[in-house]
Scaffold this motif. Structure first.
Motif, PDB file in Angstrom:
ATOM      1  N   LEU A 187      22.843   0.086  25.476  1.00  0.00           N
ATOM      2  CA  LEU A 187      23.794   0.951  24.787  1.00  0.00           C
ATOM      3  C   LEU A 187      25.053  -0.060  24.344  1.00  0.00           C
ATOM      4  CD1 LEU A 187      23.865   4.064  26.957  1.00  0.00           C
ATOM      5  CD2 LEU A 187      23.837   3.965  24.004  1.00  0.00           C
ATOM      6  N   HIS A 188      25.507  -0.843  25.035  1.00  0.00           N
ATOM      7  CA  HIS A 188      26.584  -1.556  24.600  1.00  0.00           C
ATOM      8  C   HIS A 188      26.468  -2.345  23.300  1.00  0.00           C
ATOM      9  CE1 HIS A 188      24.189  -4.724  26.769  1.00  0.00           C
ATOM     10  NE2 HIS A 188      24.800  -5.485  26.075  1.00  0.00           N
ATOM     11  N   LEU A 189      25.247  -2.637  22.981  1.00  0.00           N
ATOM     12  CA  LEU A 189      25.078  -3.041  21.745  1.00  0.00           C
ATOM     13  C   LEU A 189      24.923  -2.187  20.551  1.00  0.00           C
ATOM     14  CD1 LEU A 189      22.206  -5.584  23.026  1.00  0.00           C
ATOM     15  CD2 LEU A 189      24.749  -6.263  22.535  1.00  0.00           C
ATOM     16  N   TYR A 190      25.083  -0.865  20.796  1.00  0.00           N
ATOM     17  CA  TYR A 190      24.548   0.209  19.559  1.00  0.00           C
ATOM     18  C   TYR A 190      25.419   1.228  19.464  1.00  0.00           C
ATOM     19  CZ  TYR A 190      20.149  -2.560  19.196  1.00  0.00           C
ATOM     20  OH  TYR A 190      19.226  -3.572  19.005  1.00  0.00           O
ATOM     21  N   ASP A 191      25.066   2.383  20.321  1.00  0.00           N
ATOM     22  CA  ASP A 191      25.755   3.482  20.388  1.00  0.00           C
ATOM     23  C   ASP A 191      27.195   3.546  20.990  1.00  0.00           C
ATOM     24  OD1 ASP A 191      23.620   4.314  19.270  1.00  0.00           O
ATOM     25  OD2 ASP A 191      23.758   6.520  20.078  1.00  0.00           O
ATOM     26  N   CYS A 192      27.315   2.843  22.092  1.00  0.00           N
ATOM     27  CA  CYS A 192      28.614   2.560  22.694  1.00  0.00           C
ATOM     28  C   CYS A 192      29.384   1.463  21.981  1.00  0.00           C
ATOM     29  CB  CYS A 192      28.644   2.022  24.287  1.00  0.00           C
ATOM     30  SG  CYS A 192      27.982   3.271  25.444  1.00  0.00           S
ATOM     31  N   LEU A 193      28.801   0.449  21.072  1.00  0.00           N
ATOM     32  CA  LEU A 193      29.634  -0.323  20.401  1.00  0.00           C
ATOM     33  C   LEU A 193      30.219   0.395  19.380  1.00  0.00           C
ATOM     34  CD1 LEU A 193      29.692  -3.490  19.862  1.00  0.00           C
ATOM     35  CD2 LEU A 193      28.253  -3.096  18.111  1.00  0.00           C
ATOM     36  N   ARG A 194      29.331   1.503  18.617  1.00  0.00           N
ATOM     37  CA  ARG A 194      29.826   2.518  17.620  1.00  0.00           C
ATOM     38  C   ARG A 194      31.123   3.259  18.174  1.00  0.00           C
ATOM     39  NH1 ARG A 194      28.457   7.340  17.548  1.00  0.00           N
ATOM     40  NH2 ARG A 194      26.569   7.010  18.292  1.00  0.00           N
ATOM     41  N   ALA A 195      30.761   3.915  19.139  1.00  0.00           N
ATOM     42  CA  ALA A 195      31.596   5.006  19.628  1.00  0.00           C
ATOM     43  C   ALA A 195      33.080   4.259  20.250  1.00  0.00           C
ATOM     44  CB  ALA A 195      31.126   5.783  20.745  1.00  0.00           C
ATOM     45  N   ASN A 196      32.901   3.168  20.866  1.00  0.00           N
ATOM     46  CA  ASN A 196      34.373   2.465  21.220  1.00  0.00           C
ATOM     47  C   ASN A 196      34.880   1.931  20.115  1.00  0.00           C
ATOM     48  OD1 ASN A 196      35.598   1.019  22.822  1.00  0.00           O
ATOM     49  ND2 ASN A 196      34.643  -0.704  23.174  1.00  0.00           N
ATOM     50  N   LYS A 197      34.238   1.058  19.305  1.00  0.00           N
ATOM     51  CA  LYS A 197      35.073   0.439  18.078  1.00  0.00           C
ATOM     52  C   LYS A 197      35.496   1.211  16.883  1.00  0.00           C
ATOM     53  CE  LYS A 197      33.637  -4.193  19.546  1.00  0.00           C
ATOM     54  NZ  LYS A 197      32.850  -5.516  19.307  1.00  0.00           N
ATOM     55  N   ALA A 198      34.662   2.120  16.695  1.00  0.00           N
ATOM     56  CA  ALA A 198      34.933   3.122  15.376  1.00  0.00           C
ATOM     57  C   ALA A 198      35.939   4.035  15.614  1.00  0.00           C
ATOM     58  CB  ALA A 198      33.814   3.939  15.066  1.00  0.00           C
ATOM     59  N   THR A 199      36.375   4.246  16.901  1.00  0.00           N
ATOM     60  CA  THR A 199      37.630   4.991  17.309  1.00  0.00           C
ATOM     61  C   THR A 199      38.670   4.251  17.658  1.00  0.00           C
ATOM     62  OG1 THR A 199      36.762   5.143  19.732  1.00  0.00           O
ATOM     63  CG2 THR A 199      36.259   6.996  18.372  1.00  0.00           C
ATOM     64  N   SER A 200      38.606   3.261  18.575  1.00  0.00           N
ATOM     65  CA  SER A 200      39.582   2.188  18.861  1.00  0.00           C
ATOM     66  C   SER A 200      40.108   1.557  17.585  1.00  0.00           C
ATOM     67  CB  SER A 200      39.097   1.123  19.794  1.00  0.00           C
ATOM     68  OG  SER A 200      38.637   1.542  20.793  1.00  0.00           O
ATOM     69  N   ALA A 201      39.410   1.218  16.567  1.00  0.00           N
ATOM     70  CA  ALA A 201      39.940   0.897  15.205  1.00  0.00           C
ATOM     71  C   ALA A 201      41.351   1.523  14.918  1.00  0.00           C
ATOM     72  CB  ALA A 201      38.923   0.661  14.145  1.00  0.00           C
ATOM     73  N   TRP A 202      41.389   2.835  15.129  1.00  0.00           N
ATOM     74  CA  TRP A 202      42.506   3.624  14.916  1.00  0.00           C
ATOM     75  C   TRP A 202      43.386   4.033  16.063  1.00  0.00           C
ATOM     76  CZ3 TRP A 202      43.240   3.204  10.044  1.00  0.00           C
ATOM     77  CH2 TRP A 202      42.165   3.098   9.166  1.00  0.00           C
ATOM     78  N   GLY A 203      42.990   3.440  17.082  1.00  0.00           N
ATOM     79  CA  GLY A 203      43.908   3.623  18.495  1.00  0.00           C
ATOM     80  C   GLY A 203      43.406   4.910  19.029  1.00  0.00           C
ATOM     81  N   LEU A 204      42.443   5.419  18.957  1.00  0.00           N
ATOM     82  CA  LEU A 204      41.877   6.760  19.542  1.00  0.00           C
ATOM     83  C   LEU A 204      40.808   6.549  20.676  1.00  0.00           C
ATOM     84  CD1 LEU A 204      41.539  10.082  18.751  1.00  0.00           C
ATOM     85  CD2 LEU A 204      39.690   9.558  17.632  1.00  0.00           C
ATOM     86  N   GLU A 205      40.919   7.111  21.688  1.00  0.00           N
ATOM     87  CA  GLU A 205      40.094   6.913  22.929  1.00  0.00           C
ATOM     88  C   GLU A 205      38.944   7.829  22.706  1.00  0.00           C
ATOM     89  OE1 GLU A 205      40.152   7.250  27.753  1.00  0.00           O
ATOM     90  OE2 GLU A 205      41.910   7.947  26.611  1.00  0.00           O
TER      91      GLU A 205
END
Length: 424
Positions: A215-233
């Motif tokens: 998961l850390h290579l796929y969906d969690c990577l997406r959910a974490n970084k797509a949101t964190s890019a804008w400071g969203l948790e």
């Protein structure tokens, strides 16, 4: 990675669930739940135990001192998260501080499957619903930023990260700082459509274990970084460690898809929240067919990406791909296009080694491609590549690199629920 690659020649991902000791000079895994061994479990399925475990996972994440909401695609997973959040929000400190009416957010192309379903769920739950529309061109314009922030060249991850990246920007602009999301359910319950072809319960369970571990290579990577890019948790209750232990201890025979018994993908989760007296969701949402996020935002999104890549990557470039990119050689023009952008931002060999590769159909691992001989010629990460399963599957006669969104009419519905494309 972007904080390291300019200054370090060699770097690698810190593996999840591990400790690092400079004394011994190596990693040691501390996270060792019972399912990690991939031994087939045998605990009988109890819908109420599963329901309570998931409710606890959601309630635990309602502790917050910032404005928050839920990501709502209208599929099973995000709808359950929204339903439980709405049900238990009243009486929490967060409700006292920010109000007891839940805010929900959805993104999609005009007329997409997710927008329609999410609107219906939001109306049912009484949330303050925010609908964000984007065009194929909006998404294409954001691709470079997405690859820079997400730090991958994996095709599915980029396809799904782009709408999430655009939505996160708009959510943050509203002053919302935290969102609940439905990631992890498909890995735990075998929700991807290729699980219809699992040959037996042992293979089914082993594949769910492999999917969670990646998961850390796929969906969690997406959910974490797509949101964190804008400071969203983003908070993901399906990946609560206690909930995973409960869900992964269930005898996988119960999780397997069985058309004769009317059991579709993620049946155990659907059944757990099928409460006649106090319904969590409308029946046809509870039994909606699995739609991958990159498909659900609108089928023309992926078709548009493929067309854009085809305009920028020539046949000659593809013929030379193995020389230009010997590691994880791109096999489609879309993959080649993403790889070019990635290598421009992250040219080091260490960077390209952080991204997984291998054959995949409808988000499967390479091992699961062996479940169906026809898949080996139809490798595409879209859920619509699950020929004979997805209700809007690709036409089997069309070359996969340039599939139009042609509906195949001959696929039977798997459950007799009026007017439902069964989807999660």
């Amino acid at each position: 990675m972007k904080g390291l690659n300019d200054d370090c020649e060699h770097f690698e991902s810190f593996p999840p669930g591990h400790l690092y000791s400079s004394k011994s000079g190596g990693f040691r895994r501390w996270y060792n739940p019972p399912w990690f061994s991939e031994v087939t479990p045998s605990v009988p399925y109890d819908p109420l135990v599963l329901r309570r475990a998931f409710e606890n996972a959601v309630i635990k994440r309602l502790m917050t001192d910032v404005p928050f909401g839920v990501l709502l695609s209208g599929g099973l997973d995000s709808s359950l998260v929204a339903s439980i959040t709405a049900r238990y929000l009243a009486g929490t400190k967060a409700a006292k501080q920010w109000g007891s009416q839940l805010h929900s957010f959805c993104v999609g192309l005009e007329g997409s499957p997710d927008l329609k379903a999410a609107r219906e769920v939001a109306d049912y739950l009484g949330t303050v619903h925010h609908e964000f529309h984007f065009t194929v061109q909006d998404g294409i314009d954001a691709i470079e930023d997405v690859i820079y922030h997400i730090e991958t060249y994996d095709v599915t991850t980029i396809r799904a990260s782009t709408p999430m990246f655009l939505m996160s920007r708009k959510i943050k602009s509203l002053g919302v700082k935290m969102v609940m999301s439905g990631e992890g359910s498909d890995e735990i319950f075998g929700g991807y459509l290729y699980f219809h072809k699992a040959p037996n319960k042992d293979e089914f369970h082993q594949e769910t274990c492999r999917k969670i571990k990646a998961l850390h290579l796929y969906d969690c990577l997406r959910a974490n970084k797509a949101t964190s890019a804008w400071g969203l948790e983003a908070r993901v209750p399906f990946l609560d460690k206690e909930f995973i232990n409960v869900a992964m201890a269930i005898d996988p025979e119960s999780k397997m898809i069985n058309k004769d018994e009317g059991r579709i993908e993620k049946w155990v989760l659907r059944r757990a929240f099928d409460d006649e007296n106090h319904p969590y969701l409308p029946k046809h949402i509870l039994y909606r067919q699995k739609e991958q996020f990159s498909d659900g935002v609108g089928y023309s999104w992926i078709d548009g990406l493929k067309a854009h890549a085809a305009a920028h990557v020539t046949d000659k470039m593809m013929l030379n791909a193995s020389n230009i990119f010997p590691h994880n050689t791109p096999t489609t023009k879309e993959a080649y296009y993403y790889r070019m952008i990635f290598e421009r931002f992250f040219p080091q060999n260490s960077a390209r080694l952080t991204v997984p590769g291998g054959a995949s159909v409808a988000c499967s691992t390479a091992k699961a491609v062996e479940w169906d001989a026809t898949w080996k010629n139809n490798l595409d990460p879209s859920g619509r590549a699950a020929l004979g399963v997805h209700l809007s599957a690709y036409d089997a006669e069309t070359p996969f690199d340039n599939k139009p969104s042609k509906i195949v009419e001959s696929i039977p519905l798997m459950m007799e629920i009026p007017g439902v494309a069964i989807h999660g």
